[in-house]
Scaffold this motif. Structure first.
Motif, PDB file in Angstrom:
ATOM      1  N   PRO A 290       0.940  -1.365  -0.111  1.00 30.16           N
ATOM      2  CA  PRO A 290       0.010  -0.136   0.094  1.00 30.16           C
ATOM      3  C   PRO A 290       0.956   1.255  -0.147  1.00 30.16           C
ATOM      4  CG  PRO A 290      -0.451  -1.289   1.932  1.00 30.16           C
ATOM      5  CD  PRO A 290       0.411  -2.096   1.263  1.00 30.16           C
ATOM      6  N   ASP A 291       2.130   1.264   0.572  1.00 29.75           N
ATOM      7  CA  ASP A 291       2.899   2.348   0.584  1.00 29.75           C
ATOM      8  C   ASP A 291       4.187   2.100   0.136  1.00 29.75           C
ATOM      9  OD1 ASP A 291       0.922   4.001   1.772  1.00 29.75           O
ATOM     10  OD2 ASP A 291       1.372   3.396   3.825  1.00 29.75           O
ATOM     11  N   ALA A 292       4.364   1.099  -0.890  1.00 27.97           N
ATOM     12  CA  ALA A 292       5.700   0.900  -1.268  1.00 27.97           C
ATOM     13  C   ALA A 292       5.582   0.567  -2.954  1.00 27.97           C
ATOM     14  CB  ALA A 292       6.370  -0.329  -0.785  1.00 27.97           C
ATOM     15  N   LEU A 293       6.487   1.320  -3.665  1.00 26.86           N
ATOM     16  CA  LEU A 293       6.468   1.096  -5.056  1.00 26.86           C
ATOM     17  C   LEU A 293       7.955   0.762  -5.722  1.00 26.86           C
ATOM     18  CD1 LEU A 293       4.659   4.377  -6.217  1.00 26.86           C
ATOM     19  CD2 LEU A 293       3.650   1.958  -6.266  1.00 26.86           C
ATOM     20  N   PHE A 294       7.768   0.113  -6.681  1.00 25.17           N
ATOM     21  CA  PHE A 294       9.125  -0.467  -7.529  1.00 25.17           C
ATOM     22  C   PHE A 294       9.183   0.267  -8.722  1.00 25.17           C
ATOM     23  CE2 PHE A 294      11.465  -3.583  -9.913  1.00 25.17           C
ATOM     24  CZ  PHE A 294      12.862  -3.283  -9.428  1.00 25.17           C
ATOM     25  N   VAL A 295      10.107   0.974  -8.972  1.00 26.41           N
ATOM     26  CA  VAL A 295      10.458   1.817 -10.054  1.00 26.41           C
ATOM     27  C   VAL A 295      11.567   1.441 -11.124  1.00 26.41           C
ATOM     28  CG1 VAL A 295      10.523   4.037 -11.065  1.00 26.41           C
ATOM     29  CG2 VAL A 295       9.054   3.784  -9.155  1.00 26.41           C
ATOM     30  N   VAL A 296      11.339   1.140 -12.230  1.00 26.06           N
ATOM     31  CA  VAL A 296      12.609   0.889 -13.207  1.00 26.06           C
ATOM     32  C   VAL A 296      12.388   1.932 -14.328  1.00 26.06           C
ATOM     33  CG1 VAL A 296      13.640  -0.803 -14.511  1.00 26.06           C
ATOM     34  CG2 VAL A 296      12.438  -1.617 -12.747  1.00 26.06           C
ATOM     35  N   GLY A 297      13.893   2.397 -14.553  1.00 22.16           N
ATOM     36  CA  GLY A 297      13.971   3.258 -15.680  1.00 22.16           C
ATOM     37  C   GLY A 297      15.397   3.446 -16.035  1.00 22.16           C
ATOM     38  N   LYS A 298      15.442   4.248 -17.154  1.00 25.78           N
ATOM     39  CA  LYS A 298      16.765   4.930 -17.696  1.00 25.78           C
ATOM     40  C   LYS A 298      17.150   6.098 -17.279  1.00 25.78           C
ATOM     41  CE  LYS A 298      15.799   3.962 -21.853  1.00 25.78           C
ATOM     42  NZ  LYS A 298      15.749   3.907 -23.262  1.00 25.78           N
ATOM     43  N   TRP A 299      18.443   6.553 -17.093  1.00 20.20           N
ATOM     44  CA  TRP A 299      18.954   7.860 -16.951  1.00 20.20           C
ATOM     45  C   TRP A 299      19.859   8.094 -18.002  1.00 20.20           C
ATOM     46  CZ3 TRP A 299      24.167   8.345 -16.192  1.00 20.20           C
ATOM     47  CH2 TRP A 299      24.889   7.036 -15.847  1.00 20.20           C
ATOM     48  N   HIS A 300      20.244   9.475 -18.396  1.00 21.39           N
ATOM     49  CA  HIS A 300      21.157   9.720 -19.459  1.00 21.39           C
ATOM     50  C   HIS A 300      21.440  11.199 -19.066  1.00 21.39           C
ATOM     51  CE1 HIS A 300      22.283  11.598 -23.073  1.00 21.39           C
ATOM     52  NE2 HIS A 300      22.656  10.747 -23.634  1.00 21.39           N
ATOM     53  N   LEU A 301      22.977  11.371 -18.975  1.00 23.34           N
ATOM     54  CA  LEU A 301      23.517  12.653 -18.729  1.00 23.34           C
ATOM     55  C   LEU A 301      24.198  13.020 -20.113  1.00 23.34           C
ATOM     56  CD1 LEU A 301      25.708  12.199 -15.293  1.00 23.34           C
ATOM     57  CD2 LEU A 301      23.558  13.620 -15.990  1.00 23.34           C
ATOM     58  N   ALA A 302      23.614  14.120 -20.646  1.00 25.40           N
ATOM     59  CA  ALA A 302      24.194  14.838 -21.792  1.00 25.40           C
ATOM     60  C   ALA A 302      25.211  15.941 -21.354  1.00 25.40           C
ATOM     61  CB  ALA A 302      22.996  15.595 -22.750  1.00 25.40           C
ATOM     62  N   ARG A 303      26.333  15.469 -21.873  1.00 24.51           N
ATOM     63  CA  ARG A 303      27.656  16.168 -21.137  1.00 24.51           C
ATOM     64  C   ARG A 303      28.653  16.504 -22.417  1.00 24.51           C
ATOM     65  NH1 ARG A 303      30.528  13.448 -16.448  1.00 24.51           N
ATOM     66  NH2 ARG A 303      31.360  12.129 -17.878  1.00 24.51           N
ATOM     67  N   SER A 304      29.378  17.709 -22.314  1.00 19.09           N
ATOM     68  CA  SER A 304      30.071  18.145 -23.153  1.00 19.09           C
ATOM     69  C   SER A 304      31.466  17.243 -23.091  1.00 19.09           C
ATOM     70  CB  SER A 304      30.592  19.727 -23.210  1.00 19.09           C
ATOM     71  OG  SER A 304      31.193  19.560 -21.869  1.00 19.09           O
ATOM     72  N   ILE A 305      31.853  16.703 -22.057  1.00 15.47           N
ATOM     73  CA  ILE A 305      33.024  15.818 -21.962  1.00 15.47           C
ATOM     74  C   ILE A 305      32.682  14.464 -22.130  1.00 15.47           C
ATOM     75  CG2 ILE A 305      33.923  17.415 -20.266  1.00 15.47           C
ATOM     76  CD1 ILE A 305      32.924  15.422 -18.001  1.00 15.47           C
ATOM     77  N   GLY A 306      31.416  14.041 -22.526  1.00 14.08           N
ATOM     78  CA  GLY A 306      30.849  12.790 -22.900  1.00 14.08           C
ATOM     79  C   GLY A 306      29.720  12.321 -22.181  1.00 14.08           C
ATOM     80  N   ASP A 307      28.938  11.841 -22.882  1.00 11.40           N
ATOM     81  CA  ASP A 307      27.493  11.328 -22.293  1.00 11.40           C
ATOM     82  C   ASP A 307      27.644  10.263 -21.422  1.00 11.40           C
ATOM     83  OD1 ASP A 307      26.496  13.595 -23.718  1.00 11.40           O
ATOM     84  OD2 ASP A 307      25.212  12.303 -24.829  1.00 11.40           O
ATOM     85  N   LEU A 308      26.718   9.985 -20.462  1.00  7.97           N
ATOM     86  CA  LEU A 308      26.578   8.871 -19.699  1.00  7.97           C
ATOM     87  C   LEU A 308      25.425   8.476 -19.659  1.00  7.97           C
ATOM     88  CD1 LEU A 308      28.814   9.834 -16.527  1.00  7.97           C
ATOM     89  CD2 LEU A 308      29.618   8.191 -18.458  1.00  7.97           C
ATOM     90  N   GLN A 309      25.084   7.185 -19.515  1.00 10.48           N
ATOM     91  CA  GLN A 309      23.721   6.640 -19.318  1.00 10.48           C
ATOM     92  C   GLN A 309      23.627   5.107 -18.736  1.00 10.48           C
ATOM     93  OE1 GLN A 309      22.077   6.457 -23.246  1.00 10.48           O
ATOM     94  NE2 GLN A 309      23.459   4.751 -24.041  1.00 10.48           N
ATOM     95  N   GLY A 310      22.509   4.963 -18.223  1.00  3.56           N
ATOM     96  CA  GLY A 310      22.410   3.619 -17.624  1.00  3.56           C
ATOM     97  C   GLY A 310      21.065   3.339 -17.253  1.00  3.56           C
ATOM     98  N   HIS A 311      20.685   2.443 -16.290  1.00  2.03           N
ATOM     99  CA  HIS A 311      19.469   2.131 -15.760  1.00  2.03           C
ATOM    100  C   HIS A 311      19.444   2.261 -14.355  1.00  2.03           C
ATOM    101  CE1 HIS A 311      19.203   0.303 -19.640  1.00  2.03           C
ATOM    102  NE2 HIS A 311      18.000   0.247 -19.692  1.00  2.03           N
ATOM    103  N   PHE A 312      18.183   2.382 -13.682  1.00  6.95           N
ATOM    104  CA  PHE A 312      18.113   2.322 -12.283  1.00  6.95           C
ATOM    105  C   PHE A 312      16.884   1.697 -11.902  1.00  6.95           C
ATOM    106  CE2 PHE A 312      15.888   6.028 -13.853  1.00  6.95           C
ATOM    107  CZ  PHE A 312      14.703   5.701 -13.406  1.00  6.95           C
ATOM    108  N   SER A 313      16.646   1.256 -10.819  1.00  6.45           N
ATOM    109  CA  SER A 313      15.617   0.409  -9.895  1.00  6.45           C
ATOM    110  C   SER A 313      15.595   1.504  -8.573  1.00  6.45           C
ATOM    111  CB  SER A 313      15.856  -0.928  -9.861  1.00  6.45           C
ATOM    112  OG  SER A 313      17.059  -1.328  -9.022  1.00  6.45           O
ATOM    113  N   LEU A 314      14.314   1.753  -8.118  1.00  6.91           N
ATOM    114  CA  LEU A 314      14.326   2.397  -7.202  1.00  6.91           C
ATOM    115  C   LEU A 314      13.071   1.667  -6.076  1.00  6.91           C
ATOM    116  CD1 LEU A 314      13.856   5.958  -8.761  1.00  6.91           C
ATOM    117  CD2 LEU A 314      16.051   4.864  -7.694  1.00  6.91           C
TER     118      LEU A 314
END
Length: 152
Positions: free
Chosen positions: A111-135
């Motif tokens: 009732p008060d707990a959620l599982f969240v899955v997604g992707k993250w992306h960092l657009a950077r001038s020194i090179g992009d980074l990306q990956g996945h997360f679970s929260l």
């Protein structure tokens, strides 16, 4: 008498179906509202990150020594230590870049707990980074808080 009994049974079944459908509708509305709330939390986080405000980015995390963050360097416990790791890993706007999240899945654990899955992306001038997360989010004092984060 038999006709009345049959009508009462039918009325009872109809009421049972009505209550069940209302319960399902309320549950679906609650799930939809919770998903929207999580989307808003994640949007607030990316906005804070993109302003270079790591403390505001960390606001949705559970401010507790029991917070757990799992990343490339292993386990980190606690809000303060997690913030320190972010500050060390992303010391300036160039390193931070611009963060975007894509939510892929939100499941209710309770009732008060959620599982969240997604992707993250960092657009950077020194090179992009990306990956996945679970929260794992828990509703604490009426607010959704991240109690566990596994980002890679």
């Amino acid at each position: 008498m038999k006709k009345t009994s049959t009508l009462l049974k039918l009325a009872g079944l109809w009421l049972l179906l009505l209550f069940f459908s209302v319960g399902c509708t309320v549950s679906q509305q609650s799930a939809s509202q919770d998903k929207e709330a999580i989307e808003a939390v994640m949007a607030q986080q990316s906005q804070a990150w993109n302003k270079g405000d790591l403390e505001a980015f960390m606001e949705p995390y559970w401010h507790s020594d029991s917070l757990v963050f799992i990343g490339k360097n292993g386990l980190t416990y606690g809000w303060e230590k997690t913030l320190q790791n972010y500050q060390k890993g992303y010391p300036n706007p160039e390193a931070m870049g611009k963060l975007t999240f894509t939510l892929l899945k939100t499941d209710r654990l309770g009732p008060d707990a959620l599982f969240v899955v997604g992707k993250w992306h960092l657009a950077r001038s020194i090179g992009d980074l990306q990956g996945h997360f679970s929260l794992v989010f828990r509703k604490i004092a009426g607010k959704w808080k991240i109690v566990a984060d596994h980002s890679s």
